[in-house]
Design a protein around this motif. Sequence first.
Motif, PDB file in Angstrom:
ATOM      1  N   ALA A  48       0.859  -1.192   0.000  1.00 48.18           N
ATOM      2  CA  ALA A  48       0.000   0.000   0.000  1.00 48.18           C
ATOM      3  C   ALA A  48       0.892   1.238   0.000  1.00 48.18           C
ATOM      4  CB  ALA A  48      -0.922  -0.008   1.216  1.00 48.18           C
ATOM      5  N   SER A  49       1.603   1.447  -1.124  1.00 49.55           N
ATOM      6  CA  SER A  49       2.523   2.573  -1.217  1.00 49.55           C
ATOM      7  C   SER A  49       1.749   3.882  -1.342  1.00 49.55           C
ATOM      8  CB  SER A  49       3.444   2.406  -2.423  1.00 49.55           C
ATOM      9  OG  SER A  49       2.693   2.503  -3.628  1.00 49.55           O
ATOM     10  N   VAL A  50       2.406   4.983  -1.037  1.00 48.76           N
ATOM     11  CA  VAL A  50       1.743   6.292  -1.119  1.00 48.76           C
ATOM     12  C   VAL A  50       1.246   6.572  -2.539  1.00 48.76           C
ATOM     13  CG1 VAL A  50       2.039   8.780  -0.797  1.00 48.76           C
ATOM     14  CG2 VAL A  50       3.070   7.174   0.840  1.00 48.76           C
ATOM     15  N   PRO A  51       2.060   6.422  -3.597  1.00 42.55           N
ATOM     16  CA  PRO A  51       1.551   6.685  -4.949  1.00 42.55           C
ATOM     17  C   PRO A  51       0.354   5.809  -5.312  1.00 42.55           C
ATOM     18  CG  PRO A  51       3.937   6.568  -4.975  1.00 42.55           C
ATOM     19  CD  PRO A  51       3.508   6.100  -3.623  1.00 42.55           C
ATOM     20  N   ARG A  52       0.425   4.529  -4.941  1.00 46.40           N
ATOM     21  CA  ARG A  52      -0.668   3.626  -5.307  1.00 46.40           C
ATOM     22  C   ARG A  52      -1.971   4.017  -4.611  1.00 46.40           C
ATOM     23  NH1 ARG A  52       0.605  -2.682  -5.529  1.00 46.40           N
ATOM     24  NH2 ARG A  52       2.070  -1.760  -7.001  1.00 46.40           N
ATOM     25  N   VAL A  53      -1.898   4.365  -3.334  1.00 47.17           N
ATOM     26  CA  VAL A  53      -3.111   4.744  -2.618  1.00 47.17           C
ATOM     27  C   VAL A  53      -3.672   6.066  -3.158  1.00 47.17           C
ATOM     28  CG1 VAL A  53      -4.054   5.381  -0.362  1.00 47.17           C
ATOM     29  CG2 VAL A  53      -2.457   3.473  -0.552  1.00 47.17           C
ATOM     30  N   LEU A  54      -2.803   7.026  -3.478  1.00 50.49           N
ATOM     31  CA  LEU A  54      -3.277   8.295  -4.050  1.00 50.49           C
ATOM     32  C   LEU A  54      -3.934   8.076  -5.411  1.00 50.49           C
ATOM     33  CD1 LEU A  54      -0.324  10.644  -3.075  1.00 50.49           C
ATOM     34  CD2 LEU A  54      -2.659  10.732  -2.185  1.00 50.49           C
ATOM     35  N   GLU A  55      -3.371   7.193  -6.226  1.00 51.55           N
ATOM     36  CA  GLU A  55      -3.984   6.887  -7.523  1.00 51.55           C
ATOM     37  C   GLU A  55      -5.369   6.279  -7.332  1.00 51.55           C
ATOM     38  OE1 GLU A  55      -1.125   4.340  -9.281  1.00 51.55           O
ATOM     39  OE2 GLU A  55       0.342   5.954  -9.629  1.00 51.55           O
ATOM     40  N   ARG A  56      -5.483   5.395  -6.358  1.00 51.85           N
ATOM     41  CA  ARG A  56      -6.784   4.784  -6.091  1.00 51.85           C
ATOM     42  C   ARG A  56      -7.802   5.820  -5.617  1.00 51.85           C
ATOM     43  NH1 ARG A  56      -8.421   2.777  -1.366  1.00 51.85           N
ATOM     44  NH2 ARG A  56      -6.310   2.438  -0.544  1.00 51.85           N
ATOM     45  N   LEU A  57      -7.373   6.729  -4.772  1.00 53.80           N
ATOM     46  CA  LEU A  57      -8.280   7.765  -4.284  1.00 53.80           C
ATOM     47  C   LEU A  57      -8.724   8.680  -5.419  1.00 53.80           C
ATOM     48  CD1 LEU A  57      -6.509   8.699  -0.931  1.00 53.80           C
ATOM     49  CD2 LEU A  57      -8.739   7.593  -1.176  1.00 53.80           C
ATOM     50  N   ALA A  58      -7.789   9.057  -6.288  1.00 50.73           N
ATOM     51  CA  ALA A  58      -8.138   9.915  -7.418  1.00 50.73           C
ATOM     52  C   ALA A  58      -9.116   9.205  -8.350  1.00 50.73           C
ATOM     53  CB  ALA A  58      -6.878  10.325  -8.170  1.00 50.73           C
ATOM     54  N   ALA A  59      -8.889   7.915  -8.598  1.00 48.96           N
ATOM     55  CA  ALA A  59      -9.784   7.161  -9.478  1.00 48.96           C
ATOM     56  C   ALA A  59     -11.182   7.034  -8.887  1.00 48.96           C
ATOM     57  CB  ALA A  59      -9.197   5.776  -9.740  1.00 48.96           C
ATOM     58  N   ALA A  60     -11.258   7.059  -7.532  1.00 50.36           N
ATOM     59  CA  ALA A  60     -12.556   6.952  -6.866  1.00 50.36           C
ATOM     60  C   ALA A  60     -13.259   8.294  -6.728  1.00 50.36           C
ATOM     61  CB  ALA A  60     -12.367   6.333  -5.481  1.00 50.36           C
ATOM     62  N   GLY A  61     -12.635   9.358  -7.234  1.00 54.49           N
ATOM     63  CA  GLY A  61     -13.295  10.658  -7.231  1.00 54.49           C
ATOM     64  C   GLY A  61     -12.923  11.580  -6.088  1.00 54.49           C
ATOM     65  N   ALA A  62     -11.932  11.211  -5.286  1.00 62.18           N
ATOM     66  CA  ALA A  62     -11.507  12.102  -4.202  1.00 62.18           C
ATOM     67  C   ALA A  62     -10.928  13.382  -4.801  1.00 62.18           C
ATOM     68  CB  ALA A  62     -10.468  11.412  -3.330  1.00 62.18           C
ATOM     69  N   GLU A  63     -11.185  14.494  -4.146  1.00 57.75           N
ATOM     70  CA  GLU A  63     -10.707  15.784  -4.628  1.00 57.75           C
ATOM     71  C   GLU A  63      -9.586  16.352  -3.773  1.00 57.75           C
ATOM     72  OE1 GLU A  63     -14.201  18.177  -4.666  1.00 57.75           O
ATOM     73  OE2 GLU A  63     -15.032  17.216  -6.467  1.00 57.75           O
ATOM     74  N   GLU A  64      -9.601  16.053  -2.479  1.00 53.46           N
ATOM     75  CA  GLU A  64      -8.595  16.590  -1.567  1.00 53.46           C
ATOM     76  C   GLU A  64      -8.079  15.489  -0.643  1.00 53.46           C
ATOM     77  OE1 GLU A  64      -9.131  20.792   0.098  1.00 53.46           O
ATOM     78  OE2 GLU A  64     -11.186  20.088  -0.150  1.00 53.46           O
ATOM     79  N   VAL A  65      -6.787  15.551  -0.374  1.00 58.76           N
ATOM     80  CA  VAL A  65      -6.151  14.619   0.556  1.00 58.76           C
ATOM     81  C   VAL A  65      -5.233  15.402   1.480  1.00 58.76           C
ATOM     82  CG1 VAL A  65      -4.512  12.707   0.776  1.00 58.76           C
ATOM     83  CG2 VAL A  65      -6.245  12.642  -1.017  1.00 58.76           C
ATOM     84  N   VAL A  66      -5.308  15.104   2.755  1.00 59.45           N
ATOM     85  CA  VAL A  66      -4.325  15.606   3.718  1.00 59.45           C
ATOM     86  C   VAL A  66      -3.491  14.412   4.164  1.00 59.45           C
ATOM     87  CG1 VAL A  66      -3.934  16.619   5.990  1.00 59.45           C
ATOM     88  CG2 VAL A  66      -5.729  17.538   4.509  1.00 59.45           C
ATOM     89  N   ALA A  67      -2.210  14.437   3.823  1.00 58.62           N
ATOM     90  CA  ALA A  67      -1.296  13.362   4.193  1.00 58.62           C
ATOM     91  C   ALA A  67      -0.692  13.681   5.560  1.00 58.62           C
ATOM     92  CB  ALA A  67      -0.196  13.216   3.153  1.00 58.62           C
ATOM     93  N   VAL A  68      -0.993  12.848   6.538  1.00 53.47           N
ATOM     94  CA  VAL A  68      -0.482  13.041   7.900  1.00 53.47           C
ATOM     95  C   VAL A  68       0.653  12.047   8.129  1.00 53.47           C
ATOM     96  CG1 VAL A  68      -1.030  13.117  10.353  1.00 53.47           C
ATOM     97  CG2 VAL A  68      -2.792  13.738   8.659  1.00 53.47           C
ATOM     98  N   PRO A  69       1.885  12.525   8.271  1.00 59.43           N
ATOM     99  CA  PRO A  69       2.996  11.595   8.496  1.00 59.43           C
ATOM    100  C   PRO A  69       2.919  10.967   9.886  1.00 59.43           C
ATOM    101  CG  PRO A  69       3.766  13.794   7.817  1.00 59.43           C
ATOM    102  CD  PRO A  69       2.330  13.922   8.197  1.00 59.43           C
TER     103      PRO A  69
END
Length: 251
Positions: A48-69
């Motif tokens: 569950a890498s960061v790029p892969r999860v962001l791609e999945r979120l974008a494909a699902a229609g997410a518009e905003e993400v806050v990445a909390v380290p």
Amino acid sequence: MRPPVLLAVAHGSRDPRHAATVHALLRRARALRPGQRMETAFLDFDTASVPRVLERLAAAGAEEVVAVPLLLTRAFHAKADLPAVLREAGARLPRLSIRQAGVLGPSPLLTAALERRLWEAGLRPRDRRSTGLVLASAGSTDPEAIAVIADMARELRRTGWCAVRPAFASASPPRTDVAVRALRGDGCPRVAVAPLVIAPGRLPDRIAEGAREADVLAGVLGPAPELARLLLARYDEARAAVGHGPLAIPA
């Protein structure tokens, strides 16, 4: 309007206990804020890498993400590694607004989570004055990160511990066993080790090995309620930050 997705980004490990503990922390955070969409990604090792999860979120229609380290200090991963990954993803996913929140530490909530683990390991608050404390972190070559650990040790000392010494599992001295012996030399009747780490893995195991001569070894922070609250607080701070653009990621 839907709130941004909270993307908790952990370091990652080959040790399966690491991911299991991170997922347990996210379950605790979801229980505190029902309805908030939260996802988990890892910088290393996990699929569950960061790029892969962001791609999945974008494909699902997410518009905003806050990445909390899920990082405790501003060392290499927070300053360079994660921002680079987020900038690259943002360039490939222009419809997804990505923001990076601050790291978890330092914070009074982090200190409270550490002490919770110490009480769970058998100490009592009144034991502070007779107990020397080793604040054992993973370690870093970054001077800012080392300074944060030293500041935390000083703050803990002010709460009444016999003495507090920082220790590191890698990169910087002293090691945990050296700090334990130093506290014995300081005259502390009892010595406890508090791992300043979120999840199990190779370096936390090294801390535990170095704590064999201590009287008390606390557990890792894991899904402590205070840590879940801190995760949500960093998310809220990033949302509330003014002056950010569509991609507010530290350079």
